[in-house]
Write a protein that holds these residues in place. Structure first.
Motif, PDB file in Angstrom:
ATOM      1  N   TYR A  36       4.862  -3.009   1.350  1.00  0.00           N
ATOM      2  CA  TYR A  36       3.509  -3.565   1.268  1.00  0.00           C
ATOM      3  C   TYR A  36       3.111  -4.220   2.589  1.00  0.00           C
ATOM      4  CZ  TYR A  36      -0.466  -6.254  -0.422  1.00  0.00           C
ATOM      5  OH  TYR A  36      -1.711  -6.795  -0.584  1.00  0.00           O
ATOM      6  N   GLU A  80       1.649   3.382  -1.420  1.00  0.00           N
ATOM      7  CA  GLU A  80       2.071   4.221  -2.543  1.00  0.00           C
ATOM      8  C   GLU A  80       3.534   3.958  -2.894  1.00  0.00           C
ATOM      9  OE1 GLU A  80       1.127   8.262  -1.453  1.00  0.00           O
ATOM     10  OE2 GLU A  80      -1.038   7.842  -1.460  1.00  0.00           O
ATOM     11  N   TYR A 104       5.159   1.220  -2.302  1.00  0.00           N
ATOM     12  CA  TYR A 104       5.174  -0.107  -2.903  1.00  0.00           C
ATOM     13  C   TYR A 104       4.849  -0.022  -4.396  1.00  0.00           C
ATOM     14  CZ  TYR A 104       3.351  -4.678  -4.274  1.00  0.00           C
ATOM     15  OH  TYR A 104       3.093  -5.842  -4.955  1.00  0.00           O
ATOM     16  N   GLU A 105       3.759   0.691  -4.730  1.00  0.00           N
ATOM     17  CA  GLU A 105       3.345   0.822  -6.133  1.00  0.00           C
ATOM     18  C   GLU A 105       4.418   1.523  -6.959  1.00  0.00           C
ATOM     19  OE1 GLU A 105       0.825  -0.545  -7.681  1.00  0.00           O
ATOM     20  OE2 GLU A 105       0.023  -1.431  -5.848  1.00  0.00           O
ATOM     21  N   LYS A 129       7.280  -0.967  -7.511  1.00  0.00           N
ATOM     22  CA  LYS A 129       6.883  -2.023  -8.445  1.00  0.00           C
ATOM     23  C   LYS A 129       6.881  -1.482  -9.880  1.00  0.00           C
ATOM     24  CE  LYS A 129       5.967  -5.712  -7.650  1.00  0.00           C
ATOM     25  NZ  LYS A 129       6.886  -6.876  -7.612  1.00  0.00           N
ATOM     26  N   LYS A 130       6.414  -0.255 -10.041  1.00  0.00           N
ATOM     27  CA  LYS A 130       6.403   0.345 -11.378  1.00  0.00           C
ATOM     28  C   LYS A 130       7.837   0.542 -11.879  1.00  0.00           C
ATOM     29  CE  LYS A 130       4.476   4.028 -14.077  1.00  0.00           C
ATOM     30  NZ  LYS A 130       4.672   5.369 -14.350  1.00  0.00           N
TER      31      LYS A 130
END
Length: 152
Positions: free
Chosen positions: A121, A141, A143-144, A147-148
């Motif tokens: 991030y 992307e 990072y997301e 995190k998911k």
């Protein structure tokens, strides 16, 4: 705070009492007082990596960026695989407008821990500032995605 003070009273060399009180003070926004506790923890245990890292964060919070970098560098010197110190140093460098240097720190953090979402991030933000939007989007992307995975 009383518990930490009592622990220090009972055992003046109990380094964790100083460190933990510093962390509590920093969480309350009392960064100057926290620095004093971290300094005492470092005095008692000169290789206390976490104390250097947290002192760096308190210094950053006070706008003392160069001193913060020195603390992160010391933490890295003592523990070359200390991922948080690289990320935190990158954040300070980014605050100073030294985005290329910040990206190097984030890259080192990612190299040491490929699942360290914060570094992706932060790297994305630095790349975006430099106008490297495609590379920034790849970081965001990732990072997301991380995190998911961490929330599943």
């Amino acid at each position: 705070m009383e518990c930490y003070d009592k622990a220090k009273e009972l055992s003046p060399d109990y380094v964790n009492a100083y460190y933990n009180k510093g962390t509590a003070l920093m969480n309350l926004g009392q960064d100057e007082e926290a620095i004093g506790c971290y300094d005492k923890a470092i005095e008692l245990s000169p290789d206390y990596v976490n104390a250097y890292n947290n002192k760096g964060t308190a210094l950053k919070n006070l706008g003392q960026n160069e001193e913060a970098i020195e603390c992160y560098d010391k933490a890295i010197e003592l523990s070359p695989d200390y991922v948080n110190a690289y990320n935190n140093k990158g954040n300070v460098l980014q605050n100073l407008g030294q985005n290329e240097e910040a990206i190097e720190c984030y890259d080192k953090a990612i190299e040491l821990n490929p699942d360290y979402a914060k570094a992706y991030y932060n790297k994305g933000n630095a790349l975006k500032i430099l106008g490297k939007n495609e590379k920034a989007n790849i970081c965001f992307e990732k990072y997301e995605e991380l995190k998911k995975q961490q929330n599943d």
